[in-house]
Design a protein around this motif. Sequence first.
Motif, mmCIF file in Angstrom:
data_model
loop_
_atom_site.group_PDB
_atom_site.id
_atom_site.type_symbol
_atom_site.label_atom_id
_atom_site.label_comp_id
_atom_site.label_asym_id
_atom_site.label_seq_id
_atom_site.Cartn_x
_atom_site.Cartn_y
_atom_site.Cartn_z
ATOM 1 N N TYR A 340 43.412 34.688 42.838
ATOM 2 C CA TYR A 340 42.583 35.007 44.002
ATOM 3 C C TYR A 340 41.165 34.462 43.836
ATOM 4 C CZ TYR A 340 46.293 38.078 45.638
ATOM 5 O OH TYR A 340 47.486 38.565 46.094
ATOM 6 N N PHE A 341 40.674 34.498 42.605
ATOM 7 C CA PHE A 341 39.321 33.982 42.396
ATOM 8 C C PHE A 341 39.262 32.484 42.669
ATOM 9 C CE2 PHE A 341 35.935 32.104 39.907
ATOM 10 C CZ PHE A 341 34.857 32.861 40.327
ATOM 11 N N ARG A 342 40.238 31.741 42.145
ATOM 12 C CA ARG A 342 40.259 30.294 42.385
ATOM 13 C C ARG A 342 40.440 29.992 43.874
ATOM 14 N NH1 ARG A 342 37.576 28.326 38.245
ATOM 15 N NH2 ARG A 342 38.753 28.159 36.304
ATOM 16 N N MET A 343 41.286 30.752 44.534
ATOM 17 C CA MET A 343 41.460 30.549 45.975
ATOM 18 C C MET A 343 40.155 30.837 46.712
ATOM 19 S SD MET A 343 45.272 32.228 46.524
ATOM 20 C CE MET A 343 45.345 31.876 48.286
ATOM 21 N N GLY A 344 39.423 31.870 46.264
ATOM 22 C CA GLY A 344 38.127 32.165 46.867
ATOM 23 C C GLY A 344 37.156 31.014 46.709
ATOM 24 N N GLU A 345 37.125 30.441 45.508
ATOM 25 C CA GLU A 345 36.253 29.279 45.269
ATOM 26 C C GLU A 345 36.590 28.133 46.228
ATOM 27 O OE1 GLU A 345 34.736 28.657 40.839
ATOM 28 O OE2 GLU A 345 36.915 28.700 40.931
ATOM 29 N N LEU A 346 37.871 27.853 46.354
ATOM 30 C CA LEU A 346 38.298 26.719 47.173
ATOM 31 C C LEU A 346 38.092 26.991 48.658
ATOM 32 C CD1 LEU A 346 41.439 25.850 45.084
ATOM 33 C CD2 LEU A 346 39.525 24.299 45.494
ATOM 34 N N ILE A 349 34.458 26.371 49.304
ATOM 35 C CA ILE A 349 34.153 24.940 49.320
ATOM 36 C C ILE A 349 34.580 24.309 50.640
ATOM 37 C CG2 ILE A 349 34.877 22.725 48.321
ATOM 38 C CD1 ILE A 349 34.956 24.222 45.599
ATOM 39 N N LEU A 350 35.710 24.759 51.172
ATOM 40 C CA LEU A 350 36.252 24.208 52.409
ATOM 41 C C LEU A 350 35.640 24.823 53.657
ATOM 42 C CD1 LEU A 350 40.006 24.063 51.316
ATOM 43 C CD2 LEU A 350 38.456 22.118 51.582
ATOM 44 N N GLY A 351 34.686 25.731 53.464
ATOM 45 C CA GLY A 351 33.985 26.327 54.600
ATOM 46 C C GLY A 351 34.730 27.471 55.260
ATOM 47 N N ARG A 352 35.777 27.969 54.637
ATOM 48 C CA ARG A 352 36.568 29.075 55.194
ATOM 49 C C ARG A 352 36.049 30.387 54.600
ATOM 50 N NH1 ARG A 352 42.431 26.282 54.298
ATOM 51 N NH2 ARG A 352 43.205 28.370 54.846
ATOM 52 N N ILE A 353 34.894 30.812 55.095
ATOM 53 C CA ILE A 353 34.117 31.863 54.448
ATOM 54 C C ILE A 353 34.829 33.216 54.452
ATOM 55 C CG2 ILE A 353 31.911 33.065 54.436
ATOM 56 C CD1 ILE A 353 31.798 30.066 53.727
ATOM 57 N N VAL A 354 35.392 33.596 55.586
ATOM 58 C CA VAL A 354 36.055 34.905 55.669
ATOM 59 C C VAL A 354 37.215 34.985 54.678
ATOM 60 C CG1 VAL A 354 37.384 36.441 57.157
ATOM 61 C CG2 VAL A 354 35.363 35.292 58.063
ATOM 62 N N GLU A 355 38.025 33.919 54.615
ATOM 63 C CA GLU A 355 39.142 33.898 53.668
ATOM 64 C C GLU A 355 38.634 33.900 52.228
ATOM 65 O OE1 GLU A 355 42.563 31.219 55.563
ATOM 66 O OE2 GLU A 355 40.548 30.495 56.020
ATOM 67 N N ALA A 356 37.505 33.245 51.990
ATOM 68 C CA ALA A 356 36.931 33.235 50.646
ATOM 69 C C ALA A 356 36.528 34.639 50.225
ATOM 70 C CB ALA A 356 35.718 32.296 50.601
ATOM 71 N N LEU A 357 35.830 35.337 51.096
ATOM 72 C CA LEU A 357 35.382 36.685 50.755
ATOM 73 C C LEU A 357 36.563 37.633 50.562
ATOM 74 C CD1 LEU A 357 32.276 37.131 53.094
ATOM 75 C CD2 LEU A 357 32.324 36.519 50.669
ATOM 76 N N ASP A 358 37.608 37.468 51.379
ATOM 77 C CA ASP A 358 38.799 38.303 51.232
ATOM 78 C C ASP A 358 39.461 38.055 49.879
ATOM 79 O OD1 ASP A 358 40.888 40.106 52.291
ATOM 80 O OD2 ASP A 358 42.138 38.315 52.249
ATOM 81 N N ALA A 359 39.548 36.795 49.485
ATOM 82 C CA ALA A 359 40.148 36.465 48.182
ATOM 83 C C ALA A 359 39.297 37.019 47.042
ATOM 84 C CB ALA A 359 40.293 34.948 48.048
ATOM 85 N N ASP A 361 37.368 39.638 47.183
ATOM 86 C CA ASP A 361 37.562 41.092 47.179
ATOM 87 C C ASP A 361 38.823 41.469 46.410
ATOM 88 O OD1 ASP A 361 35.271 41.607 48.610
ATOM 89 O OD2 ASP A 361 36.275 41.782 50.556
ATOM 90 N N LYS A 362 39.900 40.711 46.630
ATOM 91 C CA LYS A 362 41.155 40.992 45.924
ATOM 92 C C LYS A 362 40.999 40.754 44.421
ATOM 93 C CE LYS A 362 44.099 39.981 49.905
ATOM 94 N NZ LYS A 362 44.998 38.996 50.560
ATOM 95 N N LEU A 366 41.448 43.661 41.499
ATOM 96 C CA LEU A 366 42.345 43.523 40.356
ATOM 97 C C LEU A 366 41.596 43.587 39.036
ATOM 98 C CD1 LEU A 366 44.703 40.755 41.758
ATOM 99 C CD2 LEU A 366 45.337 43.103 41.206
ATOM 100 N N LEU A 367 40.339 43.175 39.047
ATOM 101 C CA LEU A 367 39.527 43.266 37.831
ATOM 102 C C LEU A 367 39.428 44.703 37.331
ATOM 103 C CD1 LEU A 367 36.462 40.915 38.388
ATOM 104 C CD2 LEU A 367 38.066 40.828 36.496
ATOM 105 N N LYS A 368 39.410 45.653 38.277
ATOM 106 C CA LYS A 368 39.240 47.063 37.920
ATOM 107 C C LYS A 368 40.504 47.663 37.324
ATOM 108 C CE LYS A 368 35.983 47.598 41.760
ATOM 109 N NZ LYS A 368 35.766 48.201 43.096
ATOM 110 N N THR A 369 41.637 47.015 37.556
ATOM 111 C CA THR A 369 42.912 47.598 37.122
ATOM 112 C C THR A 369 43.609 46.791 36.039
ATOM 113 O OG1 THR A 369 44.102 46.426 38.891
ATOM 114 C CG2 THR A 369 43.264 48.620 39.394
ATOM 115 N N THR A 370 43.087 45.620 35.704
ATOM 116 C CA THR A 370 43.738 44.766 34.713
ATOM 117 C C THR A 370 43.369 45.216 33.313
ATOM 118 O OG1 THR A 370 43.640 42.911 36.245
ATOM 119 C CG2 THR A 370 44.086 42.394 33.943
ATOM 120 N N ASP A 371 44.351 45.666 32.544
ATOM 121 C CA ASP A 371 44.100 46.133 31.183
ATOM 122 C C ASP A 371 43.881 44.954 30.240
ATOM 123 O OD1 ASP A 371 44.432 48.759 31.947
ATOM 124 O OD2 ASP A 371 46.609 48.707 31.605
#
Length: 544
Positions: A340-346, A349-359, A361-362, A366-371
Amino acid sequence: MSVTLTEAESYVVGLKPSLDAQMTILKGKLSSISSKIYLSPGRLKTKESVYLKTKRKSKRLNEIYDYAGLRLLCLFEDDIFEVHKDFVRMLRVVDDEEIDAKYQLKKCSVYNWDKDYQESIKNEVNKYYQEGKEYKFESEEKPSGYKSIHYVVRQEGQRGWVEVQLRTLIQDVWGQLEHSISYKKGGVHPHIRKSFYLLSKDLGNIESLLSYLRTVNKKEEAGEEYFNKSAKPQYVFNYEDSIFPIIFNSKEELKNASDSYWEMVNGELLITPEWVSKARGYLDVIEDGISARELAKNQELTYWIKMEKAFLLFCEEKHEKSLEIYGDVEKEHKDRYCVYFRMGELYFILGRIVEALDAFDKAESLLKTTDGLGLVNQHRIKTKLAYTYWRLGEEYIDICNEEIDDAREKYYENPDDFTEKQRMALVNNVCWYRLEKYIILQNRFLCERKAEDEKKALKAYEDVTAEFEEVEKCLQDGGKEAGHMLDTAAWYCYWSYKRDIRNKDFLAKAKVYAYALNDMTKSPPREMRSMKTYMAHIQEIMSE
C-alpha cells in the motif's frame, strides 16, 4: 406600424417551446465540448424587453435575434479562441463528419478585439460557413471596452434565434456592471460613459496579468510534472524474516544471487540504468532458479519476486507498469503495509491524490498491527508521509507535523538502529516542517490581523526556535555538507529577521548560511527540486 405590448407577449409565448428545447440541447452539447467553459443559466427575453427593443431599435418582431441568450464564460482570455473553435465546429460537425448544418449561423459579431484576432475568429468560422451567403461577420469597437464574441444560431427545424455570447468571467462581470449602471431609460451621463471607457483599459491590464500568472503557474506545473516523472524510490524496506524466502538458503546459486541483489538494493540507492540492469540480472537468476512447482506452492516466494519486479520498474521511472504489478500483489496480500505504501507513492507521482492518501491510510493502519516490524521501516514510512502531506499544501501542515513527530518517536525508541545521516535528516525535517507551519500562521495573521492567529503564530515560532537549536548543533558538529540543513537554517534566520527587522543579526546569519548553501550548489549532482528551492531562498535572502 409599431408593435404593441400584447403583440410582443403573443410572439414570445409562441416561440417559448422551441427556444426552451434549443437551450436545453445547446447546454448539453456545450458542457461536453470543453472543460474550460462555465455556462450561464441562460435567459429568455421578457415581453417587456422585446417591446422596448422594438421601440429602441425600430425593429419588427421577426427582426430580433436574441429572444434567448446563453453565455459561455472562460477563466482566462487565452482560452477564448480555443473555445470559439470548439463551439463553431460543434455547430456544424457531428461525429467527426461534416453534414448539412445542424445549426444555422445568422451572425458572428466580435467586440473590442484587435484586427488580427478578428481575422482569426472569422477564418475559423469560414471553415464551416460561407461568409456573406450563410452568415454575416461583424466587428465593432464599443465604448464600454469589454471584449466579447456573439453568435446568433438556430437549430434546424426550430423557431426563434438564440444568441450565444463568449467572453471571460471578468469581462462578463464588467459587462453586467456597465449594463446595470449605464443601460438606463433616457441618456447616459457622459462622465459615466467616459469613466467606463477609461476603466476598461485597466480591465485589459488585469486580464493580461491573469494570463501571465496562469503562464507562470503552467510552467510550475510542468516542472512539477517533470520532477514527478523522474521520481524513484529513495530506499527499500527490510522484509520480515517470515517473508524472506527460505529457499534462498537451500540453493547455493540462489543464495549467492539473492545476497548480491540484496547488497545492491539495501544500501543507499544511487539508481542509474546500469544499476537497474545489474540488479535485474540478479533477480532473473533467482527467478530462473526456481521451478514453477516451487513458485506455485510458495505464496511468500511469489510475493517477494513480484515486489522486486515492481520495485525495479519504479527505479526505471516506469510508474504505470510498476503500479500495475503492485496492484496485482495487493489483491493477494492485503495484509502487507509495503504494498500500500508503494502504491501510495506511485499514485501521488501520477497525480491521483485521493487514491494516494487512501493507500497511505491503509499502510498506516497495517503499521499498527504488524508484529515485529522494524523501527527503521516504520520511521521511513512516517517520514515519507510527512513529506507527502507537506507537498499537498498548507491545509495539511498539521498532519505533516504529526507524521514527523511519529517518525521521531520511532527513532528514539532505539537510536542505535539508525545511522548518523538518518538522525541529521530527522533533525532537519522536524525543524523544516515546524518552520513551514510558522510561516503559514504568520502570513495568515499579517493578512487578517486576528489576535487568535497571532497567538498561534507565536507558539509556532517558539516551537521552531527550539528545533532550530538542534539544527545549529548538527551544523557545528560538521553537518555543513547537508544542503537541506543549510537551507533550513538560512530560511529560519531570514524569517526570524522578518519577524523583527530591527534585529540585523538574524539577517547576517541568514546570509552566512545562504553563502554556504550557494557554494554547495556548485558541486553537482543535486536533486533539481531541491536546487530550485535553494536558489529561491538564496535570492530572497540576498535581496535584503
